[in-house]
Every structure is written in C-alpha cells, then in structure tokens.
Design a protein around this motif. Structure first.
Motif, PDB file in Angstrom:
ATOM      1  N   UNK A  48       0.867  -1.155   0.103  1.00 33.36           N
ATOM      2  CA  UNK A  48       0.005  -0.042  -0.204  1.00 33.36           C
ATOM      3  C   UNK A  48       0.759   1.181   0.000  1.00 33.36           C
ATOM      4  N   UNK A  49       0.912   1.994  -1.098  1.00 34.58           N
ATOM      5  CA  UNK A  49       1.604   3.051  -1.220  1.00 34.58           C
ATOM      6  C   UNK A  49       0.797   4.632  -1.270  1.00 34.58           C
ATOM      7  N   UNK A  50      -0.609   4.691  -1.121  1.00 34.14           N
ATOM      8  CA  UNK A  50      -1.515   5.678  -1.013  1.00 34.14           C
ATOM      9  C   UNK A  50      -2.740   5.461  -0.398  1.00 34.14           C
ATOM     10  N   UNK A  51      -3.357   6.484  -0.048  1.00 32.83           N
ATOM     11  CA  UNK A  51      -4.518   6.226   0.658  1.00 32.83           C
ATOM     12  C   UNK A  51      -5.383   7.696   0.399  1.00 32.83           C
ATOM     13  N   UNK A  52      -6.526   7.181  -0.474  1.00 32.08           N
ATOM     14  CA  UNK A  52      -7.436   8.180  -0.471  1.00 32.08           C
ATOM     15  C   UNK A  52      -8.715   8.480   0.407  1.00 32.08           C
ATOM     16  N   UNK A  84       1.152   8.057   0.443  1.00 31.89           N
ATOM     17  CA  UNK A  84       0.729   9.356  -0.160  1.00 31.89           C
ATOM     18  C   UNK A  84      -0.872   9.513  -0.078  1.00 31.89           C
ATOM     19  N   UNK A  85      -0.917  10.797   0.104  1.00 30.43           N
ATOM     20  CA  UNK A  85      -2.475  11.377   0.164  1.00 30.43           C
ATOM     21  C   UNK A  85      -3.213  11.822  -1.063  1.00 30.43           C
ATOM     22  N   UNK A  86      -4.378  11.313  -1.110  1.00 30.86           N
ATOM     23  CA  UNK A  86      -5.430  11.929  -2.046  1.00 30.86           C
ATOM     24  C   UNK A  86      -6.456  12.269  -1.345  1.00 30.86           C
ATOM     25  N   UNK A  87      -6.720  13.731  -1.086  1.00 33.57           N
ATOM     26  CA  UNK A  87      -8.016  13.883  -0.370  1.00 33.57           C
ATOM     27  C   UNK A  87      -9.236  14.229  -0.940  1.00 33.57           C
ATOM     28  N   UNK A 138      -1.145  24.340   1.828  1.00 32.00           N
ATOM     29  CA  UNK A 138      -0.234  24.935   2.639  1.00 32.00           C
ATOM     30  C   UNK A 138       0.938  24.193   2.953  1.00 32.00           C
ATOM     31  N   UNK A 139       0.640  22.744   3.377  1.00 25.23           N
ATOM     32  CA  UNK A 139       1.911  22.070   3.548  1.00 25.23           C
ATOM     33  C   UNK A 139       2.166  21.178   2.524  1.00 25.23           C
ATOM     34  N   UNK A 140       1.505  21.149   1.432  1.00 25.21           N
ATOM     35  CA  UNK A 140       1.838  20.361   0.093  1.00 25.21           C
ATOM     36  C   UNK A 140       2.398  18.892   0.381  1.00 25.21           C
ATOM     37  N   UNK A 141       1.662  18.217   1.117  1.00 28.32           N
ATOM     38  CA  UNK A 141       1.981  16.772   1.429  1.00 28.32           C
ATOM     39  C   UNK A 141       0.947  15.730   0.987  1.00 28.32           C
ATOM     40  N   UNK A 142      -0.063  16.308  -0.013  1.00 27.69           N
ATOM     41  CA  UNK A 142      -0.755  15.426  -0.530  1.00 27.69           C
ATOM     42  C   UNK A 142      -1.786  16.126  -1.774  1.00 27.69           C
ATOM     43  N   UNK A 143      -2.682  15.586  -2.284  1.00 22.95           N
ATOM     44  CA  UNK A 143      -3.452  16.241  -3.470  1.00 22.95           C
ATOM     45  C   UNK A 143      -4.640  16.180  -3.132  1.00 22.95           C
ATOM     46  N   UNK A 144      -5.482  17.156  -3.363  1.00 19.92           N
ATOM     47  CA  UNK A 144      -6.816  17.027  -3.098  1.00 19.92           C
ATOM     48  C   UNK A 144      -7.593  16.932  -4.467  1.00 19.92           C
TER      49      UNK A 144
END
Length: 217
Positions: free
Chosen positions: A106-110, A127-130, A147-153
């Motif tokens: 598992x490498x990503x989480x939506x 990695x985050x998908x929001x 702001x933090x740029x640690x994921x993509x919405x």
C-alpha cells in the motif's frame, strides 16, 4: 498540526483475506480508499469515485458504505467489479485499516481528510489523495494540499462542489503514477519531512511539557 495524533499500534496480524490479496502487488503500488465509519457517498458520487479509480490504472482496495441500504449490485457501476477484478477489491464493512496502511504493497490513501486518517497515512508513509466530505475535513484538506503540500486534493467544480471521475483519476495518478512529476516529487519530499516530525517522540513530548508548564503558571 497538534490534531495529528497517532493511535496505539495494532498488535493483531492482518487478516489473511486482505494480506493474501495485497501480497500479489509490488511495494507501494496499491491505493487504499476509505471514508471512515460514517462516510457514506451517494450512488452518483460512488460512480464517479470508482470509475476514476478504474481509469487511473492503479491497483486499489476500496472500503465503502453503500447508500440507503443498497446492495453492491445496486450501488456500483454496472460491470465494474468484473472489469477491475485483477487489480481492484471493493468491500463494504469493517477492516483493519491501520494494518492495511502499513502493508508494504500500500503506497497511497484516498480519504476524507479526517485528522485520524491523516495521521495514520503520514505515519505509514502512504501518499495522500484527499476528498473531504463535510465540516473541518475541507479545512484539513486545504491545509495538507495547499499549505503543507503533502497531498493532493481531488478537484471539485466551483459552482456546485461536484467532483468527476476525471478529477479522481488525475489526483490519484499525480501521486501514485507520476512520481517524478513536479507534483509527485514535491508531495513526497514534504510527506517525508512531516513523517519525521510526527514520529519524533522527543519533539511531541516537548509540546506536552510546554503545555503543562503554561498550565502551572
């Protein structure tokens, strides 16, 4: 980031049903998708979400609640389960989320951008998908993506807040496939830095110590 607190690690092994399915995929290649115990999408939203996951080409495990007591056949896009059976697993019910996120495949989480889910994702390196659904989830998603740029919405239309399968597909691919692209590289680098902070027990304990000092004065 005070809201990002970790749960106690789970000691039980991951259920063989999920472990066996995940073991067939390479490291970091699978996207886990879940909206928590009270996150229920409409049939139309489910359609856009799942078709977007299908079009992304990324292996995925989606744990979803079906709306209004619908069955799987009633809620899901026609023919989807058969089309994605080699790389997609769709389940409705409880799973060991923390252990799934920690699985090497598992490498990503939506997710919906609830603080608990964000903390688990960051700590596990996913990695985050929001895709926020309500309340402060929208603020959390903006914080993490803008702001933090640690994921993509996942992008929504300005006029009605609707998201499409295309916006789901592009958000997923930006962090799971285009890893060396400008977005993929940036969120991964920032994700690593945030993970180091989150797992730094000495730093986290210092926040508690400072709070206690202020309460005593």
């Amino acid at each position: 980031m005070a809201g990002l607190s970790l749960n106690e690690p789970q000691t039980d092994p991951l259920d063989e049903r999920w472990a066996g399915w995940l073991d067939q995929f390479s490291v970091g290649s699978v996207l886990f998708c879940s909206f928590g115990s009270d996150g229920v999408l409409s049939k139309e939203e489910l359609r856009e979400l799942l078709l977007g996951l299908e079009e992304s080409g990324v292996p995925f495990m989606a744990v979803l609640k079906y709306p209004n007591g619908m069955t799987e056949s009633e809620a899901l896009p026609e023919g989807l389960v058969e089309r994605v059976k080699q790389r997609g697993l769709i389940h409705s019910g409880w799973v060991q989320q923390q252990l799934i996120l920690e699985h090497k495949a598992v490498g990503g989480y939506l997710c919906h951008a609830g603080f608990g889910s964000l903390a688990e994702a960051v700590a596990s390196g996913c990695q985050l998908v929001l895709l926020p659904q309500k309340g402060d989830q929208f603020l959390n998603a903006r914080l993490m993506s803008k702001d933090l740029k640690v994921g993509v919405e996942v992008e929504r239309r300005d006029e009605d807040g609707w998201f499409t399968k295309e916006s789901v597909r592009e958000a997923v691919r930006s962090v799971m496939v285009d890893k060396e692209g400008p977005v993929g590289k940036e969120v991964r680098a920032n994700h690593c830095r945030l993970k180091e902070l989150l797992l730094n027990k000495e730093l986290n304990n210092s926040y508690v110590d400072q709070l206690l000092e202020k309460m005593e004065t």
